[in-house]
Design a protein around this motif. Structure first.
Motif, PDB file in Angstrom:
ATOM      1  N   ASP A 179      13.025   0.685   1.655  1.00 13.77           N
ATOM      2  CA  ASP A 179      11.729   1.150   1.137  1.00 13.77           C
ATOM      3  C   ASP A 179      10.548   0.481   1.825  1.00 13.77           C
ATOM      4  OD1 ASP A 179      12.176  -1.365   0.100  1.00 13.77           O
ATOM      5  OD2 ASP A 179      11.441  -0.893  -1.913  1.00 13.77           O
ATOM      6  N   ARG A 180      10.824  -0.350   2.830  1.00 14.56           N
ATOM      7  CA  ARG A 180       9.747  -1.022   3.569  1.00 14.56           C
ATOM      8  C   ARG A 180       9.752  -0.654   5.052  1.00 14.56           C
ATOM      9  NH1 ARG A 180       6.057  -2.726  -0.057  1.00 14.56           N
ATOM     10  NH2 ARG A 180       7.048  -3.815  -1.811  1.00 14.56           N
ATOM     11  N   ILE A 181      10.516   0.353   5.414  1.00 18.34           N
ATOM     12  CA  ILE A 181      10.672   0.723   6.825  1.00 18.34           C
ATOM     13  C   ILE A 181       9.332   1.048   7.476  1.00 18.34           C
ATOM     14  CG2 ILE A 181      11.571   2.513   8.366  1.00 18.34           C
ATOM     15  CD1 ILE A 181      13.662   0.501   7.563  1.00 18.34           C
ATOM     16  N   THR A 182       8.481   1.779   6.793  1.00 12.49           N
ATOM     17  CA  THR A 182       7.206   2.202   7.380  1.00 12.49           C
ATOM     18  C   THR A 182       6.031   1.310   6.988  1.00 12.49           C
ATOM     19  OG1 THR A 182       6.756   3.733   5.560  1.00 12.49           O
ATOM     20  CG2 THR A 182       7.992   4.598   7.436  1.00 12.49           C
ATOM     21  N   ASP A 183       6.298   0.236   6.250  1.00 10.45           N
ATOM     22  CA  ASP A 183       5.245  -0.677   5.813  1.00 10.45           C
ATOM     23  C   ASP A 183       4.946  -1.661   6.946  1.00 10.45           C
ATOM     24  OD1 ASP A 183       3.559  -2.517   4.638  1.00 10.45           O
ATOM     25  OD2 ASP A 183       4.709  -2.667   2.771  1.00 10.45           O
ATOM     26  N   MET A 184       3.810  -1.485   7.591  1.00  4.64           N
ATOM     27  CA  MET A 184       3.463  -2.295   8.752  1.00  4.64           C
ATOM     28  C   MET A 184       3.108  -3.741   8.392  1.00  4.64           C
ATOM     29  SD  MET A 184       3.608  -0.261  11.417  1.00  4.64           S
ATOM     30  CE  MET A 184       3.838   1.501  11.654  1.00  4.64           C
ATOM     31  N   THR A 185       2.699  -3.999   7.175  1.00  9.12           N
ATOM     32  CA  THR A 185       2.236  -5.331   6.787  1.00  9.12           C
ATOM     33  C   THR A 185       3.291  -6.132   6.033  1.00  9.12           C
ATOM     34  OG1 THR A 185       1.293  -4.494   4.702  1.00  9.12           O
ATOM     35  CG2 THR A 185      -0.133  -4.478   6.650  1.00  9.12           C
ATOM     36  N   TRP A 186       4.447  -5.547   5.803  1.00 13.74           N
ATOM     37  CA  TRP A 186       5.465  -6.228   4.992  1.00 13.74           C
ATOM     38  C   TRP A 186       6.021  -7.458   5.682  1.00 13.74           C
ATOM     39  CZ3 TRP A 186      10.661  -7.255   5.817  1.00 13.74           C
ATOM     40  CH2 TRP A 186      11.377  -7.723   4.701  1.00 13.74           C
ATOM     41  N   LYS A 187       6.187  -8.533   4.889  1.00 14.34           N
ATOM     42  CA  LYS A 187       6.829  -9.751   5.359  1.00 14.34           C
ATOM     43  C   LYS A 187       7.840 -10.194   4.306  1.00 14.34           C
ATOM     44  CE  LYS A 187       4.221 -10.333   9.046  1.00 14.34           C
ATOM     45  NZ  LYS A 187       4.761 -10.246  10.426  1.00 14.34           N
ATOM     46  N   PRO A 188       9.002 -10.686   4.723  1.00 14.45           N
ATOM     47  CA  PRO A 188       9.989 -11.142   3.737  1.00 14.45           C
ATOM     48  C   PRO A 188       9.481 -12.366   2.995  1.00 14.45           C
ATOM     49  CG  PRO A 188      10.666 -11.748   5.958  1.00 14.45           C
ATOM     50  CD  PRO A 188       9.475 -10.847   6.110  1.00 14.45           C
ATOM     51  N   ALA A 189       9.881 -12.484   1.736  1.00 15.55           N
ATOM     52  CA  ALA A 189       9.419 -13.604   0.917  1.00 15.55           C
ATOM     53  C   ALA A 189      10.027 -14.926   1.378  1.00 15.55           C
ATOM     54  CB  ALA A 189       9.759 -13.348  -0.544  1.00 15.55           C
ATOM     55  N   GLY A 190      11.250 -14.869   1.886  1.00 17.45           N
ATOM     56  CA  GLY A 190      11.933 -16.083   2.330  1.00 17.45           C
ATOM     57  C   GLY A 190      12.236 -16.047   3.806  1.00 17.45           C
TER      58      GLY A 190
END
Length: 218
Positions: A179-190
């Motif tokens: 669900d984050r494939i197209t999210d350009m700003t996503w970063k993993p929490a860990g």
């Protein structure tokens, strides 16, 4: 005994050998540098398009999901370019008389597709499928960069063999939830590797096979 060569001949021979090797070495370095230059790889080069489409406005400011226009990206080898009817879904209502959108309106009237210039293009001898990478958790930003910040589209990375192999040898830092494939700003929490490892196990990535020649050359 008559001396055939002058005392300086040995020095000249050594200089000639050194010069020859320097030219050969410089030629190799120059050829490699040229092959990796922006002139060849087209990095940061935004080609002229029939319409000055802005990903920064559409994807960044308006938040339109990549899959709205690139509808085939999850189900085929190519992401696909949007038909003019997709553009007119909005532009039949807004900016209806904008001069820059005249090619779009003309495309509808003449029933001819817009001829976009491809930016992310791979050689014909490379086997690549978008759907496989997305299914395994590789996000758009990994290969295309922050396209949501580009006023005009350009190539963010040189699609060299080294670029692909670096990821194929160790893809875990580049994997993300579906669900984050197209999210350009996503970063993993860990730790990206921890999350990537779990995703890799879940989707069945076979690490030992990713660098086999047949994976990309068929």
């Amino acid at each position: 005994m008559t001396q055939i060569f002058s005392p300086a001949a040995d020095t000249w021979l050594r200089l000639a050998v050194v010069g020859f090797l320097s030219v050969c070495g410089g030629s190799v370095v120059g050829a490699i540098g040229f092959a990796r230059s922006a002139y060849v790889t087209s990095i940061d080069n935004a080609p002229h398009q029939p319409v000055p489409f802005s990903h920064r406005h559409h994807a960044g400011e308006l938040g339109i999901d990549c899959r709205y226009c690139h509808a085939d990206v999850e189900k085929g080898p190519k992401a696909g370019l949007p038909p003019t009817t997709t553009c007119m879904t909005c532009h039949s209502q807004i900016w209806t008389n904008a001069a820059m959108l005249e090619p779009v309106r003309q495309s509808i009237v003449e029933n001819k597709p817009l001829r976009w210039v491809r930016v992310a293009k791979l050689p014909d001898y490379v086997f690549f499928r978008h759907d496989i990478h997305i299914a395994k958790g590789v996000g758009c930003v990994t290969c295309h960069g922050r396209i949501d910040t580009m006023p005009l589209t350009y190539r963010a990375h040189a699609f060299t063999m080294q670029f692909c192999l670096d990821c194929h040898r160790d893809p875990t830092p580049n994997l993300r939830p579906a669900d984050r494939i197209t999210d350009m700003t996503w970063k993993p929490a860990g730790n990206p590797r921890d999350l990537g490892g779990k995703i890799a196990a879940h989707v069945g990535i076979r690490f030992g096979e990713l660098t086999h020649c047949y994976v990309c050359h068929r």
